[in-house]
Design an enzyme around this catalytic site. Structure first.
Site, PDB file in Angstrom:
ATOM      1  CD  GLU A  91      43.990  55.574  37.945  1.00 20.37           C
ATOM      2  OE1 GLU A  91      43.653  56.597  38.545  1.00 20.37           O
ATOM      3  OE2 GLU A  91      44.611  55.591  36.874  1.00 20.37           O
ATOM      4  CB  CYS A 111      37.019  51.405  30.410  1.00 23.60           C
ATOM      5  SG  CYS A 111      35.216  51.242  30.391  1.00 23.60           S
ATOM      6  CB  CYS A 118      35.779  58.348  31.251  1.00 24.90           C
ATOM      7  SG  CYS A 118      36.527  57.173  32.381  1.00 24.90           S
ATOM      8  N   GLY A 160      37.228  50.564  34.284  1.00 23.99           N
ATOM      9  CA  GLY A 160      36.517  49.385  33.799  1.00 23.99           C
ATOM     10  C   GLY A 160      35.019  49.467  33.990  1.00 23.99           C
ATOM     11  CB  SER A 192      29.510  52.622  39.422  1.00 30.05           C
ATOM     12  OG  SER A 192      29.149  53.713  38.619  1.00 30.05           O
ATOM     13  CG  LEU A 216      20.895  59.135  33.705  1.00 33.26           C
ATOM     14  CD1 LEU A 216      20.557  57.798  33.077  1.00 33.26           C
ATOM     15  CD2 LEU A 216      19.754  59.571  34.632  1.00 33.26           C
ATOM     16  CG  HIS A 217      27.307  61.004  33.256  1.00 28.69           C
ATOM     17  ND1 HIS A 217      27.516  61.384  34.557  1.00 28.69           N
ATOM     18  CD2 HIS A 217      28.084  59.899  33.073  1.00 28.69           C
ATOM     19  CE1 HIS A 217      28.388  60.567  35.120  1.00 28.69           C
ATOM     20  NE2 HIS A 217      28.738  59.654  34.258  1.00 28.69           N
ATOM     21  CG  ASN A 291      37.737  64.790  38.778  1.00 34.19           C
ATOM     22  OD1 ASN A 291      38.299  65.681  39.403  1.00 34.19           O
ATOM     23  ND2 ASN A 291      37.222  63.733  39.353  1.00 34.19           N
ATOM     24  CB  CYS A 334      38.063  57.258  35.823  1.00 34.20           C
ATOM     25  SG  CYS A 334      36.631  57.242  36.829  1.00 34.20           S
TER      26      CYS A 334
END
Ligand code: SAH
Length: 346
Positions: A91, A111, A118, A160, A192, A216-217, A291, A334
């Site tokens: 996508e 991924c 994710c 990915g 990224s 990082l998160h 999200n 994602c």
């Protein structure tokens, strides 16, 4: 015989192939320009008919197609579902900003990084995309836009992990930058990564003026390891060292992505820890309201917490903004769109 994906190749490489076919080398420039405009072999009218025929028999002009476009009802965002020639789906998202059209490009089918929030990683990585399959995403977005404009900015933030497909991603960057093709300025491109430090160190030496974005998160190893398995292999100290090296070598500001997850990483104490970590680093923090992914039980932080987190960072002199939520009605996170089109698992 497997057909060659010509969008993978630079003009010099096309030239070598054409010379083998008994063609003059200058045809390579013509062919390269046609391919990057998304013109099918049959319509490449500056090439001799016989050559177009040979090309169509032994090569691929566009290695994927646009299966479906999902325009947002709320803004100018469009989500794309592309079908690769082997029927795998990836996508992309086309966003319209005041500075032009920006395309989010996928680098792998799925991924393998396993980040807890994710959707792209839920079935692991099926395969990496080739450089030409990434270029094709830009070509198809340009075709979709038609008279409305062209993709001027690219973010490697689709499904990915770019550093897990390093060579193809760097080739992609050089291909879209090529003056005879899309001629896209790499200053308008962001790559990224979830933090594969070897890749960051390699990229710092490529001499490409792309913006490095680091997901990082979390402000420390313990928290980061809870949501990102990659943090176990590449601890924060080595990651930050690689990022500082990137800034030193390229002179470019690094962007840190930080998704605010309710009850996990969005307290003021986390903002202060983050500010201390990033002190004296030429950087910007992009706060992302998480999200929600239905398969994951992580929830977005409430708006007042996001605002407080932002203000705390700014008070501590860290450049930060909250990412605008775009296309929230079309499966923004994602991997959500592809997943909804996969056969259901038994
Ligand atoms: N593998 C790369 C690029 C793809 S992910 C990386 O990790 O950076 C692109 C960005 O979207 C990353 O910052 C990622 O952490 C973030 N992301 C993934 N799932 C998300 C979700 N549910 N909500 C908000 N951001 C998400």
């Amino acid at each position: 015989m497997e057909r060659r994906i010509l969008l993978d190749l630079f003009p010099e490489e096309l030239g070598a192939w054409l010379v083998d076919q008994g063609q003059p080398a200058y045809r390579a420039q013509q062919l390269f320009a046609w391919l990057h405009r998304g013109t099918p072999f049959a319509q490449m009218h500056t090439l001799p008919q016989a050559l177009r025929q040979t090309l169509a028999e032994s090569c691929v002009d566009l290695p994927m197609s646009l299966r479906q476009a999902f325009p947002s009802q709320k803004d100018d965002t469009v989500k794309f579902l592309y079908a690769l020639d082997d029927q795998n789906l990836v996508e992309g998202v086309l966003m319209r900003y005041h500075y032009g059209h920006s395309l989010c490009v996928s680098t792998q089918v799925g991924c393998k990084m396993g980040c807890a929030f994710c959707a792209s990683t839920l079935e692991g990585c099926v395969r990496s995309l080739s450089a030409g399959e990434m270029v094709a995403q830009v070509v198809l977005a340009n075709r979709y836009l038609g008279q409305r404009g062209r993709v001027g900015h690219v973010v490697l933030m689709g499904s990915g992990e770019p550093m897990d497909n390093y060579d193809a991603c760097v080739r992609f960057l050089r291909l879209i930058n090529h003056p005879q093709g899309l001629n896209l300025s790499l200053r308008n491109v962001s790559l990224s990564t979830c933090g594969l430090t070897d890749g960051i160190r390699r990229l710092a030496q490529e001499g490409l003026p792309v913006t490095l974005s680091v997901s990082l998160h979390a402000p420390n190893d313990a928290l980061r390891q809870r949501i990102m398995p990659v943090a176990k292999a590449y601890p924060m100290a080595s990651l930050m060292e690689a990022v500082r090296d990137y800034v030193r070598r390229t002179g470019r500001r690094v962007v840190f992505e930080y998704a605010l997850i309710d009850g996990l990483n969005c307290e003021l104490s986390h903002a202060r820890e983050l500010a201390a970590l990033l002190r004296s680093l030429q950087c910007h923090v992009n706060l992302i309201p998480l999200n929600h992914v239905s398969e994951r039980d992580l929830r977005p932080a409430p708006p007042q917490k996001i605002r407080a987190f932002l203000e705390e960072l700014q008070r501590l002199r860290i450049s930060a903004t909250v990412r605008r939520e775009m296309g929230a009605d079309i499966g923004g996170a994602c991997g959500q769109l592809r997943r909804s089109h996969l056969p259901t698992q038994s």
